[in-house]
Design an enzyme around this catalytic site. Sequence first.
Site, short mmCIF file in Angstrom:
data_model
loop_
_atom_site.label_atom_id
_atom_site.label_comp_id
_atom_site.label_asym_id
_atom_site.label_seq_id
_atom_site.Cartn_x
_atom_site.Cartn_y
_atom_site.Cartn_z
N LYS A 136 48.97 24.81 41.48
CA LYS A 136 48.39 25.48 40.32
C LYS A 136 49.17 26.73 39.94
O LYS A 136 49.66 27.43 40.81
CB LYS A 136 46.95 25.88 40.68
N LYS A 160 54.36 27.22 38.81
CA LYS A 160 54.48 28.07 37.61
C LYS A 160 55.35 27.35 36.59
O LYS A 160 56.28 26.61 36.96
CB LYS A 160 55.14 29.41 37.97
P1 NAD Z 1 49.90 38.61 27.50
O1 NAD Z 1 50.99 37.89 26.82
O2 NAD Z 1 48.50 38.34 27.11
O3 NAD Z 1 50.09 40.20 27.40
C1 NAD Z 1 51.24 40.88 27.77
C2 NAD Z 1 51.29 42.15 26.94
O4 NAD Z 1 52.32 42.98 27.44
C3 NAD Z 1 51.58 41.88 25.45
O5 NAD Z 1 50.65 42.60 24.67
C4 NAD Z 1 53.01 42.40 25.28
O6 NAD Z 1 53.28 42.89 23.98
C5 NAD Z 1 53.04 43.51 26.33
N1 NAD Z 1 54.37 43.88 26.77
C6 NAD Z 1 55.47 43.11 26.95
N2 NAD Z 1 56.49 43.85 27.42
C7 NAD Z 1 56.03 45.11 27.53
C8 NAD Z 1 56.59 46.32 27.95
N3 NAD Z 1 57.85 46.41 28.38
N4 NAD Z 1 55.80 47.43 27.94
C9 NAD Z 1 54.53 47.38 27.53
N5 NAD Z 1 53.94 46.25 27.11
C10 NAD Z 1 54.68 45.13 27.12
O7 NAD Z 1 50.14 38.34 29.06
P2 NAD Z 1 49.07 38.43 30.22
O8 NAD Z 1 48.45 37.10 30.38
O9 NAD Z 1 48.22 39.63 30.02
O10 NAD Z 1 50.03 38.63 31.48
C11 NAD Z 1 50.52 39.92 31.85
C12 NAD Z 1 50.97 39.88 33.31
O11 NAD Z 1 49.88 39.45 34.14
C13 NAD Z 1 52.11 38.90 33.60
O12 NAD Z 1 52.91 39.43 34.62
C14 NAD Z 1 51.40 37.66 34.10
O13 NAD Z 1 52.21 36.86 34.92
C15 NAD Z 1 50.27 38.31 34.89
N6 NAD Z 1 49.11 37.44 35.12
C16 NAD Z 1 48.42 36.91 34.08
C17 NAD Z 1 47.31 36.11 34.35
C18 NAD Z 1 46.44 35.54 33.25
O14 NAD Z 1 45.36 34.99 33.58
N7 NAD Z 1 46.80 35.65 32.00
C19 NAD Z 1 46.94 35.84 35.68
C20 NAD Z 1 47.66 36.42 36.71
C21 NAD Z 1 48.75 37.22 36.42
#
Ligand code: NAD
Length: 477
Positions: free
Chosen positions: A76, A112
């Site tokens: 997953k 992933k």
């Molecule tokens: P997302 O696409 O919803 O949001 C990411 C945000 O970060 C966007 O608003 C983008 O504009 C912003 N961003 C990008 N580069 C940036 C920077 N340099 N400075 C500031 N803001 C920046 O993504 P997400 O789902 O929130 O994921 C964010 C992180 O969390 C990733 O590392 C992802 O792997 C991790 N993550 C996400 C989930 C999930 O359920 N979505 C679960 C576990 C981990």
Amino acid sequence: MTIWGYAMSTIKFFNQVNKNFDKAAALTEHPPGLLKQIKICNSVYHMTFPVKRDGGTIETVQAWRAEHSHHKQPVKGGIRYAANVNEDEVMALAALMTYKCAIVDVPFGGAKGGIKISRYKYTQSELERITRRYTYELIKKNFIGPGIDVPAPDYGTGAQEMAWIADTYNSMTEGQLDAFACVTGKPVPQGGVRGRTEATGLGVYYGIREACNVPEDMKRLGLSTGLAGKRVVVQGLGNVGYHAAKFLQDGGAILVGVAEYEGAIYNPDGLDVDEVARRRREHKSILKFPRATDLPTSQDALELDCDILVPAALEDQITMDNAANIKARLIAEAANGPVTADASEALLAAGKMIIPDMYLNAGGVTVSYFEWLKNLSHVRFGRMSKRFEENINRSLLKAIEELVGKSFSSDVVSKIALGADEKDLVYSGLEETMCNAYQNIREIRRNHGDKISLRTAAFLDAIDKVALSYMDLGIFP
Ligand code: NAD
């Protein structure tokens, strides 16, 4: 090294993860062959496919799916859409998924996926074609299925993409009863579970709250116990960052800084996260927010004066280039890999505490697990028990009223008598998981005389659990 305002680590992401792994592995007595098996990435599928743009031109798109560990199945992990995604990154993220699932006792191996596109450059119909084609490629190579590999949202993807994936899989696997369990993070009408959208951010909140409630740890950091009044900076106001900020704010913390792509804003008296999010939706920027100071780059926000720093955007944000400038005492890794291995060492040496990504953002996969279970059982959580619980509670309240000769107000009755619905159960399961896992990691750290970091403790927990499942298979002694 800095490129376009981003601190870039020269060490590859998968090596960063493995460096942290090796540090913990050295403290175990598992055979080297077993440790190697746990660490390596089992399979990677790299694909290239054509996509027709709305204007008629054809583009080729690169994409990956990495399955890190098959010690438990299905595997997953999320799918990210990002311009700089690459094979090393998906392998690193897949590895983190293996360890994450083990830490929160979710019975999956890690995987992933990534598609190398900047989603903002494509229309909805182009994104739909790309997503459906990617799913088709995964089906062809047996890299997706309810018992094989179950993707979820990640950076740049959300419920819409998951709905396209579910629909494509469903339409190509005629008559498969559990087809909708092939992906999680779907919209509720397409088999999603209530609470999944905010799950990762909510889990981040539970994890930070749990850490802040340990008096000895807070004292060591020079902070008071509890979340109330703690000054927080959040980098990235996407799914994870927004929800983490929202729950932290509702839990009594003060959001003093927010960073996005275009720069950052700061107000020591606090920013309202919903106002900031609304402004970004309307103006396409968080900058020039009323009563806040603008900072030119997202990186500037990392160095702001605050108690808790929550990097919730991407990896490699805190490196040896800026680690010495970080003022926060507690760094809560909501994103995957935001602090490099060397920078982690530097921050710990400076007396700071890091809540590691592989624990802290595990709320998403935890609730994905609940969604998968819901899809396999074909029944909404709470459907069989809600009314029953409510009736029992009402009878109990009535019996108390008769005993004491007084009546509860209708307000009190409706609050206490309430049976748990799907969202209540999902939140409660998530809270239980995040709190237990935190205490477990802390206990491992304590068993090592508090001389190891929470990250090493989390790795130790994960390595032992994955090793155990190989031993159960009888492959290793
Ligand atoms: P997302 O696409 O919803 O949001 C990411 C945000 O970060 C966007 O608003 C983008 O504009 C912003 N961003 C990008 N580069 C940036 C920077 N340099 N400075 C500031 N803001 C920046 O993504 P997400 O789902 O929130 O994921 C964010 C992180 O969390 C990733 O590392 C992802 O792997 C991790 N993550 C996400 C989930 C999930 O359920 N979505 C679960 C576990 C981990």
